[in-house]
Enzyme design. Structure first.
Site, PDB file in Angstrom:
ATOM      1  N   TYR A   1      40.679  36.619  33.631  1.00  0.00           N
ATOM      2  CA  TYR A   1      39.773  36.660  34.788  1.00  0.00           C
ATOM      3  C   TYR A   1      38.659  37.653  34.476  1.00  0.00           C
ATOM      4  CZ  TYR A   1      37.954  37.933  39.374  1.00  0.00           C
ATOM      5  OH  TYR A   1      37.115  38.181  40.422  1.00  0.00           O
TER       6      TYR A   1
ATOM      7  N   GLU B   1      31.728  35.164  38.939  1.00  0.00           N
ATOM      8  CA  GLU B   1      33.186  35.171  38.805  1.00  0.00           C
ATOM      9  C   GLU B   1      33.571  34.047  37.857  1.00  0.00           C
ATOM     10  OE1 GLU B   1      36.689  35.958  41.838  1.00  0.00           O
ATOM     11  OE2 GLU B   1      36.016  33.887  41.989  1.00  0.00           O
TER      12      GLU B   1
END
Ligand code: GDP
Ligand code: MN
Length: 403
Positions: free
Chosen positions: A125, A213
């Site tokens: 991530y 993101e």
């Protein structure tokens, strides 16, 4: 402004960030030809078909009409058409769509990048965002990619790392290396990750984003590092510098009332309370919302009509506020500095008469130049409009009406 995955990826690529390549399709008939085009440059005949909507969690989401997931693997060119059919034109519900399925107008047919090889593919991530308290950009990253990051934050917060970047010096080489190290990488993957992070940060700055993101960032089985997903939010205030990005706006993804307000030059944000407000100036609008709260109501919206509160704009603002069925009263709070209060009052009266029947009481508080004349205009109008001079009076009126 939020972008679709495919749009975000195109920006990332233009800054040298390695991505999972793909082609965008809005008609089932185009799917096979487009997929073949993709294969001509990637070499693989395995694809992943991904719904393009402004919400995450597509992989676990469901298309109402077909039961398909929002992200589906198609192992071969002969599987592409039926896979696309299962997603395109349907309504996709995910954990982030608030219970209402979002219509899928486009799908991305991407190359399958989870191919087997020397090592297992692994998912990370990574996000870049601004920390307003510190006045710095933050790179947030984790070994726990591909999952809902809120869950990771709750259950295993020690697996989320943060790297602060001083905007005066930018991202330093040692910081990119630290990130690659903390993600447990070595050798070629380590080097690839440092390049990836540097390019990602450059892209974040270069496109004036307010948030990136990338979940997952993938280490492929042959140690390449690529962006498999992208969630990009651009700073609206910088869009004037990026005409090409401004064109990426997808109004079908936005609240229709907010789009209408924007086109009329009104600064409007819908909220879920019961008192509509019409104010000139953002600061005054915030203060007015506080007053509404203090008098026991809840603001139904934020609406800044700006400097020229004439009849036409006031009418448009009324129309927009009244689209919301929860609105029980409207509070107009205008400070007459450049705009004269009596002109605004006349605008309110004219708009009111022009619209015929406004079904809720209106409280008008006008302060500043010609406030006295303005109050008289309102009081003499014979309409369901209450006038106030002090903000407290206006607040009391709101309380009375809601009681
Ligand atoms: P999201 O669910 O909306 O966040 O969409 P993502 O783009 O993150 O995709 C969801 C999941 O699909 C990812 O976490 C991967 O596990 C999977 N996925 C994405 N691309 C591929 C691919 O090329 N091959 C395979 N096998 N899975 C993929
Ligand atoms: Mn994702």
């Amino acid at each position: 402004m939020n972008l679709h995955e495919y749009q975000g990826k195109s920006i990332l690529k233009s800054f040298g960030v390695a991505i999972q390549e793909g082609v965008v399709v809005d008609k089932v008939e185009d799917a096979v030809a487009k997929a073949k085009e993709l294969t001509a440059s990637t070499g693989t005949e395995w694809y992943v078909v991904k719904a393009q909507i402004h919400a995450g969690g597509r992989g676990k989401g469901t298309v109402e009409e077909t039961g398909s997931r929002g992200v589906v693997l198609a192992k071969g060119i002969d599987k592409v058409e039926e896979t696309v059919k299962g997603i395109l034109g349907g309504h996709l519900t995910t954990l982030q769509t608030n219970g209402v399925g979002k219509r899928v107008n486009k799908v991305l047919i991407a190359e399958d990048v989870y191919y087997p090889g020397e090592s297992e593919p692994s998912e990370f991530y990574m996000s870049v965002l601004m920390d307003r308290d510190k006045g710095r950009n933050i790179i947030m990253y984790s070994t726990e990619g591909g999952m809902d990051i809120e869950t990771v934050a709750e259950e295993t917060p020690h697996l989320i790392f943060k790297e602060e970047v001083d905007p005066r010096v930018g991202l330093q080489g040692f910081q990119a290396r630290k990130i690659a190290f903390n993600l447990g990488l070595s050798g070629k993957a380590f080097k690839e990750m440092t390049k990836f992070v540097a390019a990602l940060y450059a892209a974040y700055e270069g496109c004036d984003a307010s948030m990136f993101e990338i979940n997952p960032v993938l280490k492929t089985s042959d140690d390449k590092i690529i962006a498999v997903d992208s969630k990009v939010t651009l700073d609206d205030n910088a869009l004037f510098r990026h005409k090409d990005y401004a064109e990426m706006r997808d109004k079908t993804e936005e609240d229709p009332t907010e789009v209408e307000a924007g086109e009329a030059g009104l600064n409007f944000v819908k909220l879920d309370g019961n008192v509509g407000c019409m104010v000139n100036g953002a600061g005054l609008a915030m203060a007015t919302m506080d007053i509404i709260k203090m008098s026991g109501g809840n603001p139904a919206n934020f609406l800044d009509v700006g400097g020229t509160a004439d009849a036409e704009r006031v009418e448009k603002a009324f129309q927009i506020i009244l689209k919301d069925e929860n609105v029980k009263a409207i509070l107009i709070n205008i400070f007459g500095g450049i705009v004269r209060c009596d002109r605004v009052a006349q605008g309110v009266v004219d708009a009111y008469k022009n619209m015929g029947n406004i079904p809720v009481p209106i409280i008008v508080r006008l302060q500043g130049t010609n406030a006295v004349e303005a109050k008289k205009l309102i009081d003499d109008s014979g309409l369901n409009v209450h006038s106030a001079v002090q903000l407290q009076e206006a607040a009391d009126l709101v309380k009375e009406i809601l009681a």
